[in-house]
Design an enzyme around this catalytic site. Structure first.
Site, short mmCIF file in Angstrom:
data_model
loop_
_atom_site.label_atom_id
_atom_site.label_comp_id
_atom_site.label_asym_id
_atom_site.label_seq_id
_atom_site.Cartn_x
_atom_site.Cartn_y
_atom_site.Cartn_z
N HIS A 47 2.60 3.36 -24.04
CA HIS A 47 1.66 2.28 -24.40
C HIS A 47 0.45 2.39 -23.47
O HIS A 47 -0.27 3.37 -23.52
CB HIS A 47 2.43 0.95 -24.29
CG HIS A 47 1.74 -0.25 -24.84
ND1 HIS A 47 0.62 -0.19 -25.64
CD2 HIS A 47 2.01 -1.58 -24.70
CE1 HIS A 47 0.25 -1.42 -25.97
NE2 HIS A 47 1.07 -2.28 -25.41
N HIS A 104 -0.30 7.33 -33.27
CA HIS A 104 -0.33 5.87 -33.17
C HIS A 104 0.58 5.28 -34.22
O HIS A 104 0.65 5.82 -35.34
CB HIS A 104 -1.76 5.35 -33.37
CG HIS A 104 -1.96 3.98 -32.83
ND1 HIS A 104 -1.62 2.87 -33.54
CD2 HIS A 104 -2.41 3.55 -31.63
CE1 HIS A 104 -1.88 1.80 -32.80
NE2 HIS A 104 -2.37 2.18 -31.64
N ASP A 135 -6.61 6.24 -25.97
CA ASP A 135 -6.37 6.70 -24.60
C ASP A 135 -6.71 8.15 -24.35
O ASP A 135 -6.67 8.61 -23.22
CB ASP A 135 -4.89 6.48 -24.24
CG ASP A 135 -4.62 5.03 -23.99
OD1 ASP A 135 -5.51 4.37 -23.46
OD2 ASP A 135 -3.53 4.55 -24.34
#
Ligand code: ACO
Length: 429
Positions: free
Chosen positions: A268, A307, A363
């Site tokens: 995460h 994702h 990210d």
């Protein structure tokens, strides 16, 4: 024709009409279907990791994972990243509408007013080991807030909730900055109320002996954009933790400590930290094909890719790529950028990633920007937690005020041993 799903039980021939509303059926409607004569509870669904189960109705964030759409309260993320500020976006997320000029002024004043930390919080943070991970310090300190602000227990008192909202949004940058300064053995820097939300954060992180910290406007804006992009993302792991813990009616600080803990994990909010470690480990462009081969053989994941919701390019990753260019103009290029770009190019052409719809997520590039701005990798999840605070509290408040919500309690399918009698120690083999 009513919008219903007709379920036929082949064992009994009975038919059931299950209403469909907003694209979902109510799972409790299945209870009327019994799995046998002894069954009192009725039929349930099995959905590990909530792959296909909505746990709430929400008005905060909309995502279309196939089209790569992200909206806060209906406003596209691209427009907010271009034209809004983090504080304005936080207001939008929390209160549902963009603020008027007067509301924004009052909101900014309130947040500025609450940035200071109690001196005992400082002492508490001093107790951590010099090499304590700042995310561990962050989540522990947020949990400790509940002992400093016991009035937060009045979760059904609107004025009290508003006060905790002000405190949380305002104080998280101070906690993050103190955690960072602690980890490098530098004195804590008090907030400077003349600066913007992000400008003050940079001041608390990086000021040395100068009387006034000079904020670089390009870096201040870039950080603000990153904060906008990370502010909310509907029912992700940490937000579900916030709602789940909050559903026991504990105070928001205790619930948020749990949400921050969920964010800490490498799948995460810890992913940007993991991306940087991965890029360092790859080390050079020549080694990329070998790395991809190992990922495809199941020897690890391509961090920053994939994702649960986005099955196309994460819209935040697109904006971040642009922000990265602006930051690198000030800081100089991050040498790992070349590896990241080549990794992305190769992965996006590779059948393994294409068929699984694995694209760069938020990210993949954010860590490169943070590193170029001077942040150590351990600070990355903390930099995520600061803006996500607005999403967490907005989702928490929505849950508290939702009459359909109760204490969260998933069912289980028991697959363990049947009833058996206790065996004394001397009789066990
Ligand atoms: N690298 C290689 N393979 C992957 C990756 C990856 N990053 N992500 C998924 N896959 C593969 C899986 O092995 C699986 O393959 P299989 O069908 O052959 O078994 C398939 O793609 C589907 O993957 P799942 O694990 O079922 O996807 P899920 O939706 O559960 O996971 C997650 C999503 C956790 C984000 C995953 O893609 C991942 O681990 N990515 C890397 C970590 C990361 O970047 N996390 C940040 C997410 S963004 C955020 O939290 C802000």
């Amino acid at each position: 024709m009513p919008d219903t799903l007709t379920v036929t039980d082949n064992r009994t021939g009975k038919q059931y009409e299950i209403p469909i509303k907003d694209g979902v059926i109510n799972a409790t409607a299945l209870r009327q279907i019994k799995t046998g004569p002894e069954d009192i509870a009725g039929l349930a669904t099995y959905d590990p990791a909530f792959m296909n189960t909505a746990s709430c109705r929400s008005k905060i964030t909309y995502i279309d994972g196939d089209q790569g759409v992200l909206e806060y309260r209906g406003y596209p993320i691209e427009q907010l990243a271009e034209r809004s500020t983090y504080l304005e976006t936080a207001y939008l997320i929390l209160f549902g509408e963009l603020p008027s000029a007067a509301q924004l002024k009052e909101w900014t004043t309130q947040i500025t007013f609450h940035t200071m930390l109690h001196e005992n919080i400082k002492k508490l943070m001093e107790g951590f080991q010099y090499d304590a991970h700042p995310m561990g310090v962050f989540l522990s300190t947020v949990g400790a807030f509940s002992t400093f602000y016991p009035d937060a227990k009045k979760i059904f008192d609107e004025a009290s909730r508003k006060k905790q909202i002000h405190r949380l949004i305002a104080k998280v940058p101070s906690v993050a900055a103190y955690a960072y300064r602690h980890s490098i053995g530098r004195p804590y820097i008090y907030p400077d109320n003349d600066l913007s939300f992000t400008g003050n954060f940079l001041n608390m992180l990086f000021r040395m002996t100068e009387l006034k910290y000079k904020v670089d406007p390009a870096l201040e804006r870039a950080l603000d954009v990153l904060f906008i992009l990370h502010a909310d993302h509907e029912q992700n792991c940490s937000t579900s933790a916030m709602r789940g813990i909050g559903s026991s009616h504990v105070d928001p600080y205790s619930a948020m400590a749990g949400a921050a803990a969920a964010l800490y994990g490498p799948l995460h909010g810890g992913a940007n930290e993991a991306v940087l470690r991965m890029l360092n480990e790859i080390g050079s462009v020549q080694k990329i094909p070998d790395f991809i081969k190992r990922v495809k053989a199941g020897e690890g994941r391509l961090m920053g890719f994939g994702h649960r919701v986005y099955k196309s390019y994460d819209p935040r990753a697109k904006i971040i790529k642009k922000t990265a260019d602006e930051v690198f103009e000030v800081t100089g290029k991050n040498p790992l950028l070349e590896i990241a770009l080549e990794l992305e190019r190769i992965a996006l052409q590779d059948e393994y990633f294409v068929t699984r719809k694995l694209y760069p997520n938020v990210d993949f590039y954010s860590g490169l920007i943070y590193q170029a701005m001077g942040f150590p990798v351990e600070m990355f999840p903390v930099l995520f937690a600061i803006p996500r605070t607005s999403g967490w509290i907005a989702q928490w408040e929505e849950m508290i005020l939702d009459p359909e919500q109760k204490i969260a309690r998933p069912k289980q399918v028991y697959i363990g041993a049947s009833r058996r009698d206790y065996v004394p120690l001397d009789k066990r083999s």
